[in-house]
Design an enzyme around this catalytic site. Structure first.
Site, PDB file in Angstrom:
ATOM      1  N   HIS A  22      -0.961  -0.807 -10.136  1.00  7.78           N
ATOM      2  CA  HIS A  22      -0.282  -1.017  -8.848  1.00  7.78           C
ATOM      3  C   HIS A  22      -1.252  -1.625  -7.854  1.00  7.78           C
ATOM      4  CE1 HIS A  22       2.946   0.565  -5.906  1.00  7.78           C
ATOM      5  NE2 HIS A  22       2.062  -0.076  -5.143  1.00  7.78           N
ATOM      6  N   SER A 236      -5.046   1.220  -8.288  1.00  8.17           N
ATOM      7  CA  SER A 236      -5.976   1.049  -7.168  1.00  8.17           C
ATOM      8  C   SER A 236      -5.278   1.017  -5.816  1.00  8.17           C
ATOM      9  CB  SER A 236      -6.753  -0.264  -7.339  1.00  8.17           C
ATOM     10  OG  SER A 236      -5.902  -1.389  -7.158  1.00  8.17           O
ATOM     11  N   ASN A 237      -4.033   0.537  -5.780  1.00  5.78           N
ATOM     12  CA  ASN A 237      -3.298   0.276  -4.540  1.00  5.78           C
ATOM     13  C   ASN A 237      -4.010  -0.743  -3.654  1.00  5.78           C
ATOM     14  OD1 ASN A 237      -0.837   0.841  -3.103  1.00  5.78           O
ATOM     15  ND2 ASN A 237      -2.049   1.893  -1.552  1.00  5.78           N
ATOM     16  N   TRP A 238      -4.896  -1.527  -4.240  1.00  4.76           N
ATOM     17  CA  TRP A 238      -5.603  -2.591  -3.517  1.00  4.76           C
ATOM     18  C   TRP A 238      -4.588  -3.594  -2.957  1.00  4.76           C
ATOM     19  CZ3 TRP A 238      -6.272  -7.881  -3.903  1.00  4.76           C
ATOM     20  CH2 TRP A 238      -7.431  -8.418  -3.354  1.00  4.76           C
TER      21      TRP A 238
END
Length: 283
Positions: A22, A236-238
């Site tokens: 993600h 990571s939700n980067w």
């Protein structure tokens, strides 16, 4: 947004073929669509993410449609073309999305549909069953995000799904919740059905104890991993667009913190490699 890649690399050495399930990408040629959240003017793109992959030891990625783009999936489709076989995508699908469009997106690497029951979301839970019916012939799944404090209101709906689906962001409990609370126990029962995955991502967004340990979301994550490690994913939700530049987590430190919640290397490999590769059809 994410920090620049500076300082020490993570201590954790990820196994080969590790997957980030993600993250989001933005591009200036695709306009902001209201009422989605604002796109940061200096948001990093594909080249910056590839550097992050190398820094953290990641090989494959799942690009999730950003809320700012609503149902305009062009940005993720272009990114999927750039990454090729090393990427999969999660698009926004409506009950009226043509089958021909779904087939085209599948060919380009899309394997999921985003359901977002929070401000800025393009398609909410009221469309979950219709969207799921639309995508299941392609072997896709829904990823679902809502305030986990409403879990008891939604479990009956979610239990109607008999193909895989994902609960985002550790359940996204926006108020303090412990592993013993009924809302979290309901999440564990959903996992017991065998088709519900939970994504360990963005622990900083719902933590009330705060970093660097995120003790409250850490306790929830450890409980999820202990309960059903075969249905836990990592992400990571980067580039952390919910955080200011000053408040964005150090990705290397955050990776080490999350990996410290896993009891052994076999579990880590299951969560980073085997679970996502099976779910997202990585050959």
């Amino acid at each position: 947004m994410s920090r620049k890649l500076e300082g020490q690399a993570p201590r954790t050495r990820l196994p080969a073929r590790s997957v980030d399930t993600h993250m989001h990408l933005y591009a200036p040629q695709y306009p902001q669509l209201t009422p989605g959240p604002l796109i940061p003017p200096d948001c990093p793109g594909i080249d910056e993410y590839r550097r992050l992959q190398r820094w953290l030891g990641l090989e494959q990625v799942v690009i999730v449609q950003a809320n700012a783009y609503r149902d305009d999936n062009r940005c993720i489709l272009e990114a999927l073309d750039a990454f090729g076989a090393q990427a999969r995508g999660v698009a926004v699908v409506t009950p009226d999305t043509p089958v021909s469009e779904l087939a085209s997106m599948h060919q380009r690497g899309v394997r999921g549909a985003r359901i977002m029951q929070l401000p800025g979301g393009a398609v909410g839970l009221e469309h979950l069953l219709a969207v799921n019916a639309r995508i299941r012939e392609f072997g896709w799944h829904c990823i679902v995000q809502f305030d986990g404090r409403e879990m008891l209101d939604h479990v009956a709906l979610l239990a109607q799904l008999d193909n895989p689906f994902i609960i985002d962001h550790i359940g996204k409990f926006l108020g303090p919740v412990t592993p013993q609370d009924p809302e979290f126990q309901a999440l564990l029962k959903l996992m017991d059905k065998g088709n519900c995955y939970v994504k360990i991502a963005a622990c900083y967004e719902s933590s009330h104890s705060g970093g660097p340990d995120y003790a409250d979301t850490a306790a929830l994550s450890r409980a999820l991993i202990a309960h059903a490690p075969e249905r836990v994913l990592w992400a990571s939700n980067w580039p952390h667009v919910s955080q200011s530049v000053e408040g964005a987590p150090d990705d290397a430190v955050l990776l080490d913190t999350v990996c410290g919640w896993m009891p052994d290397t076999a579990t880590l490999e299951r969560i980073f490699v085997h679970n996502p590769r099976d779910l997202y059809d990585f050959s």
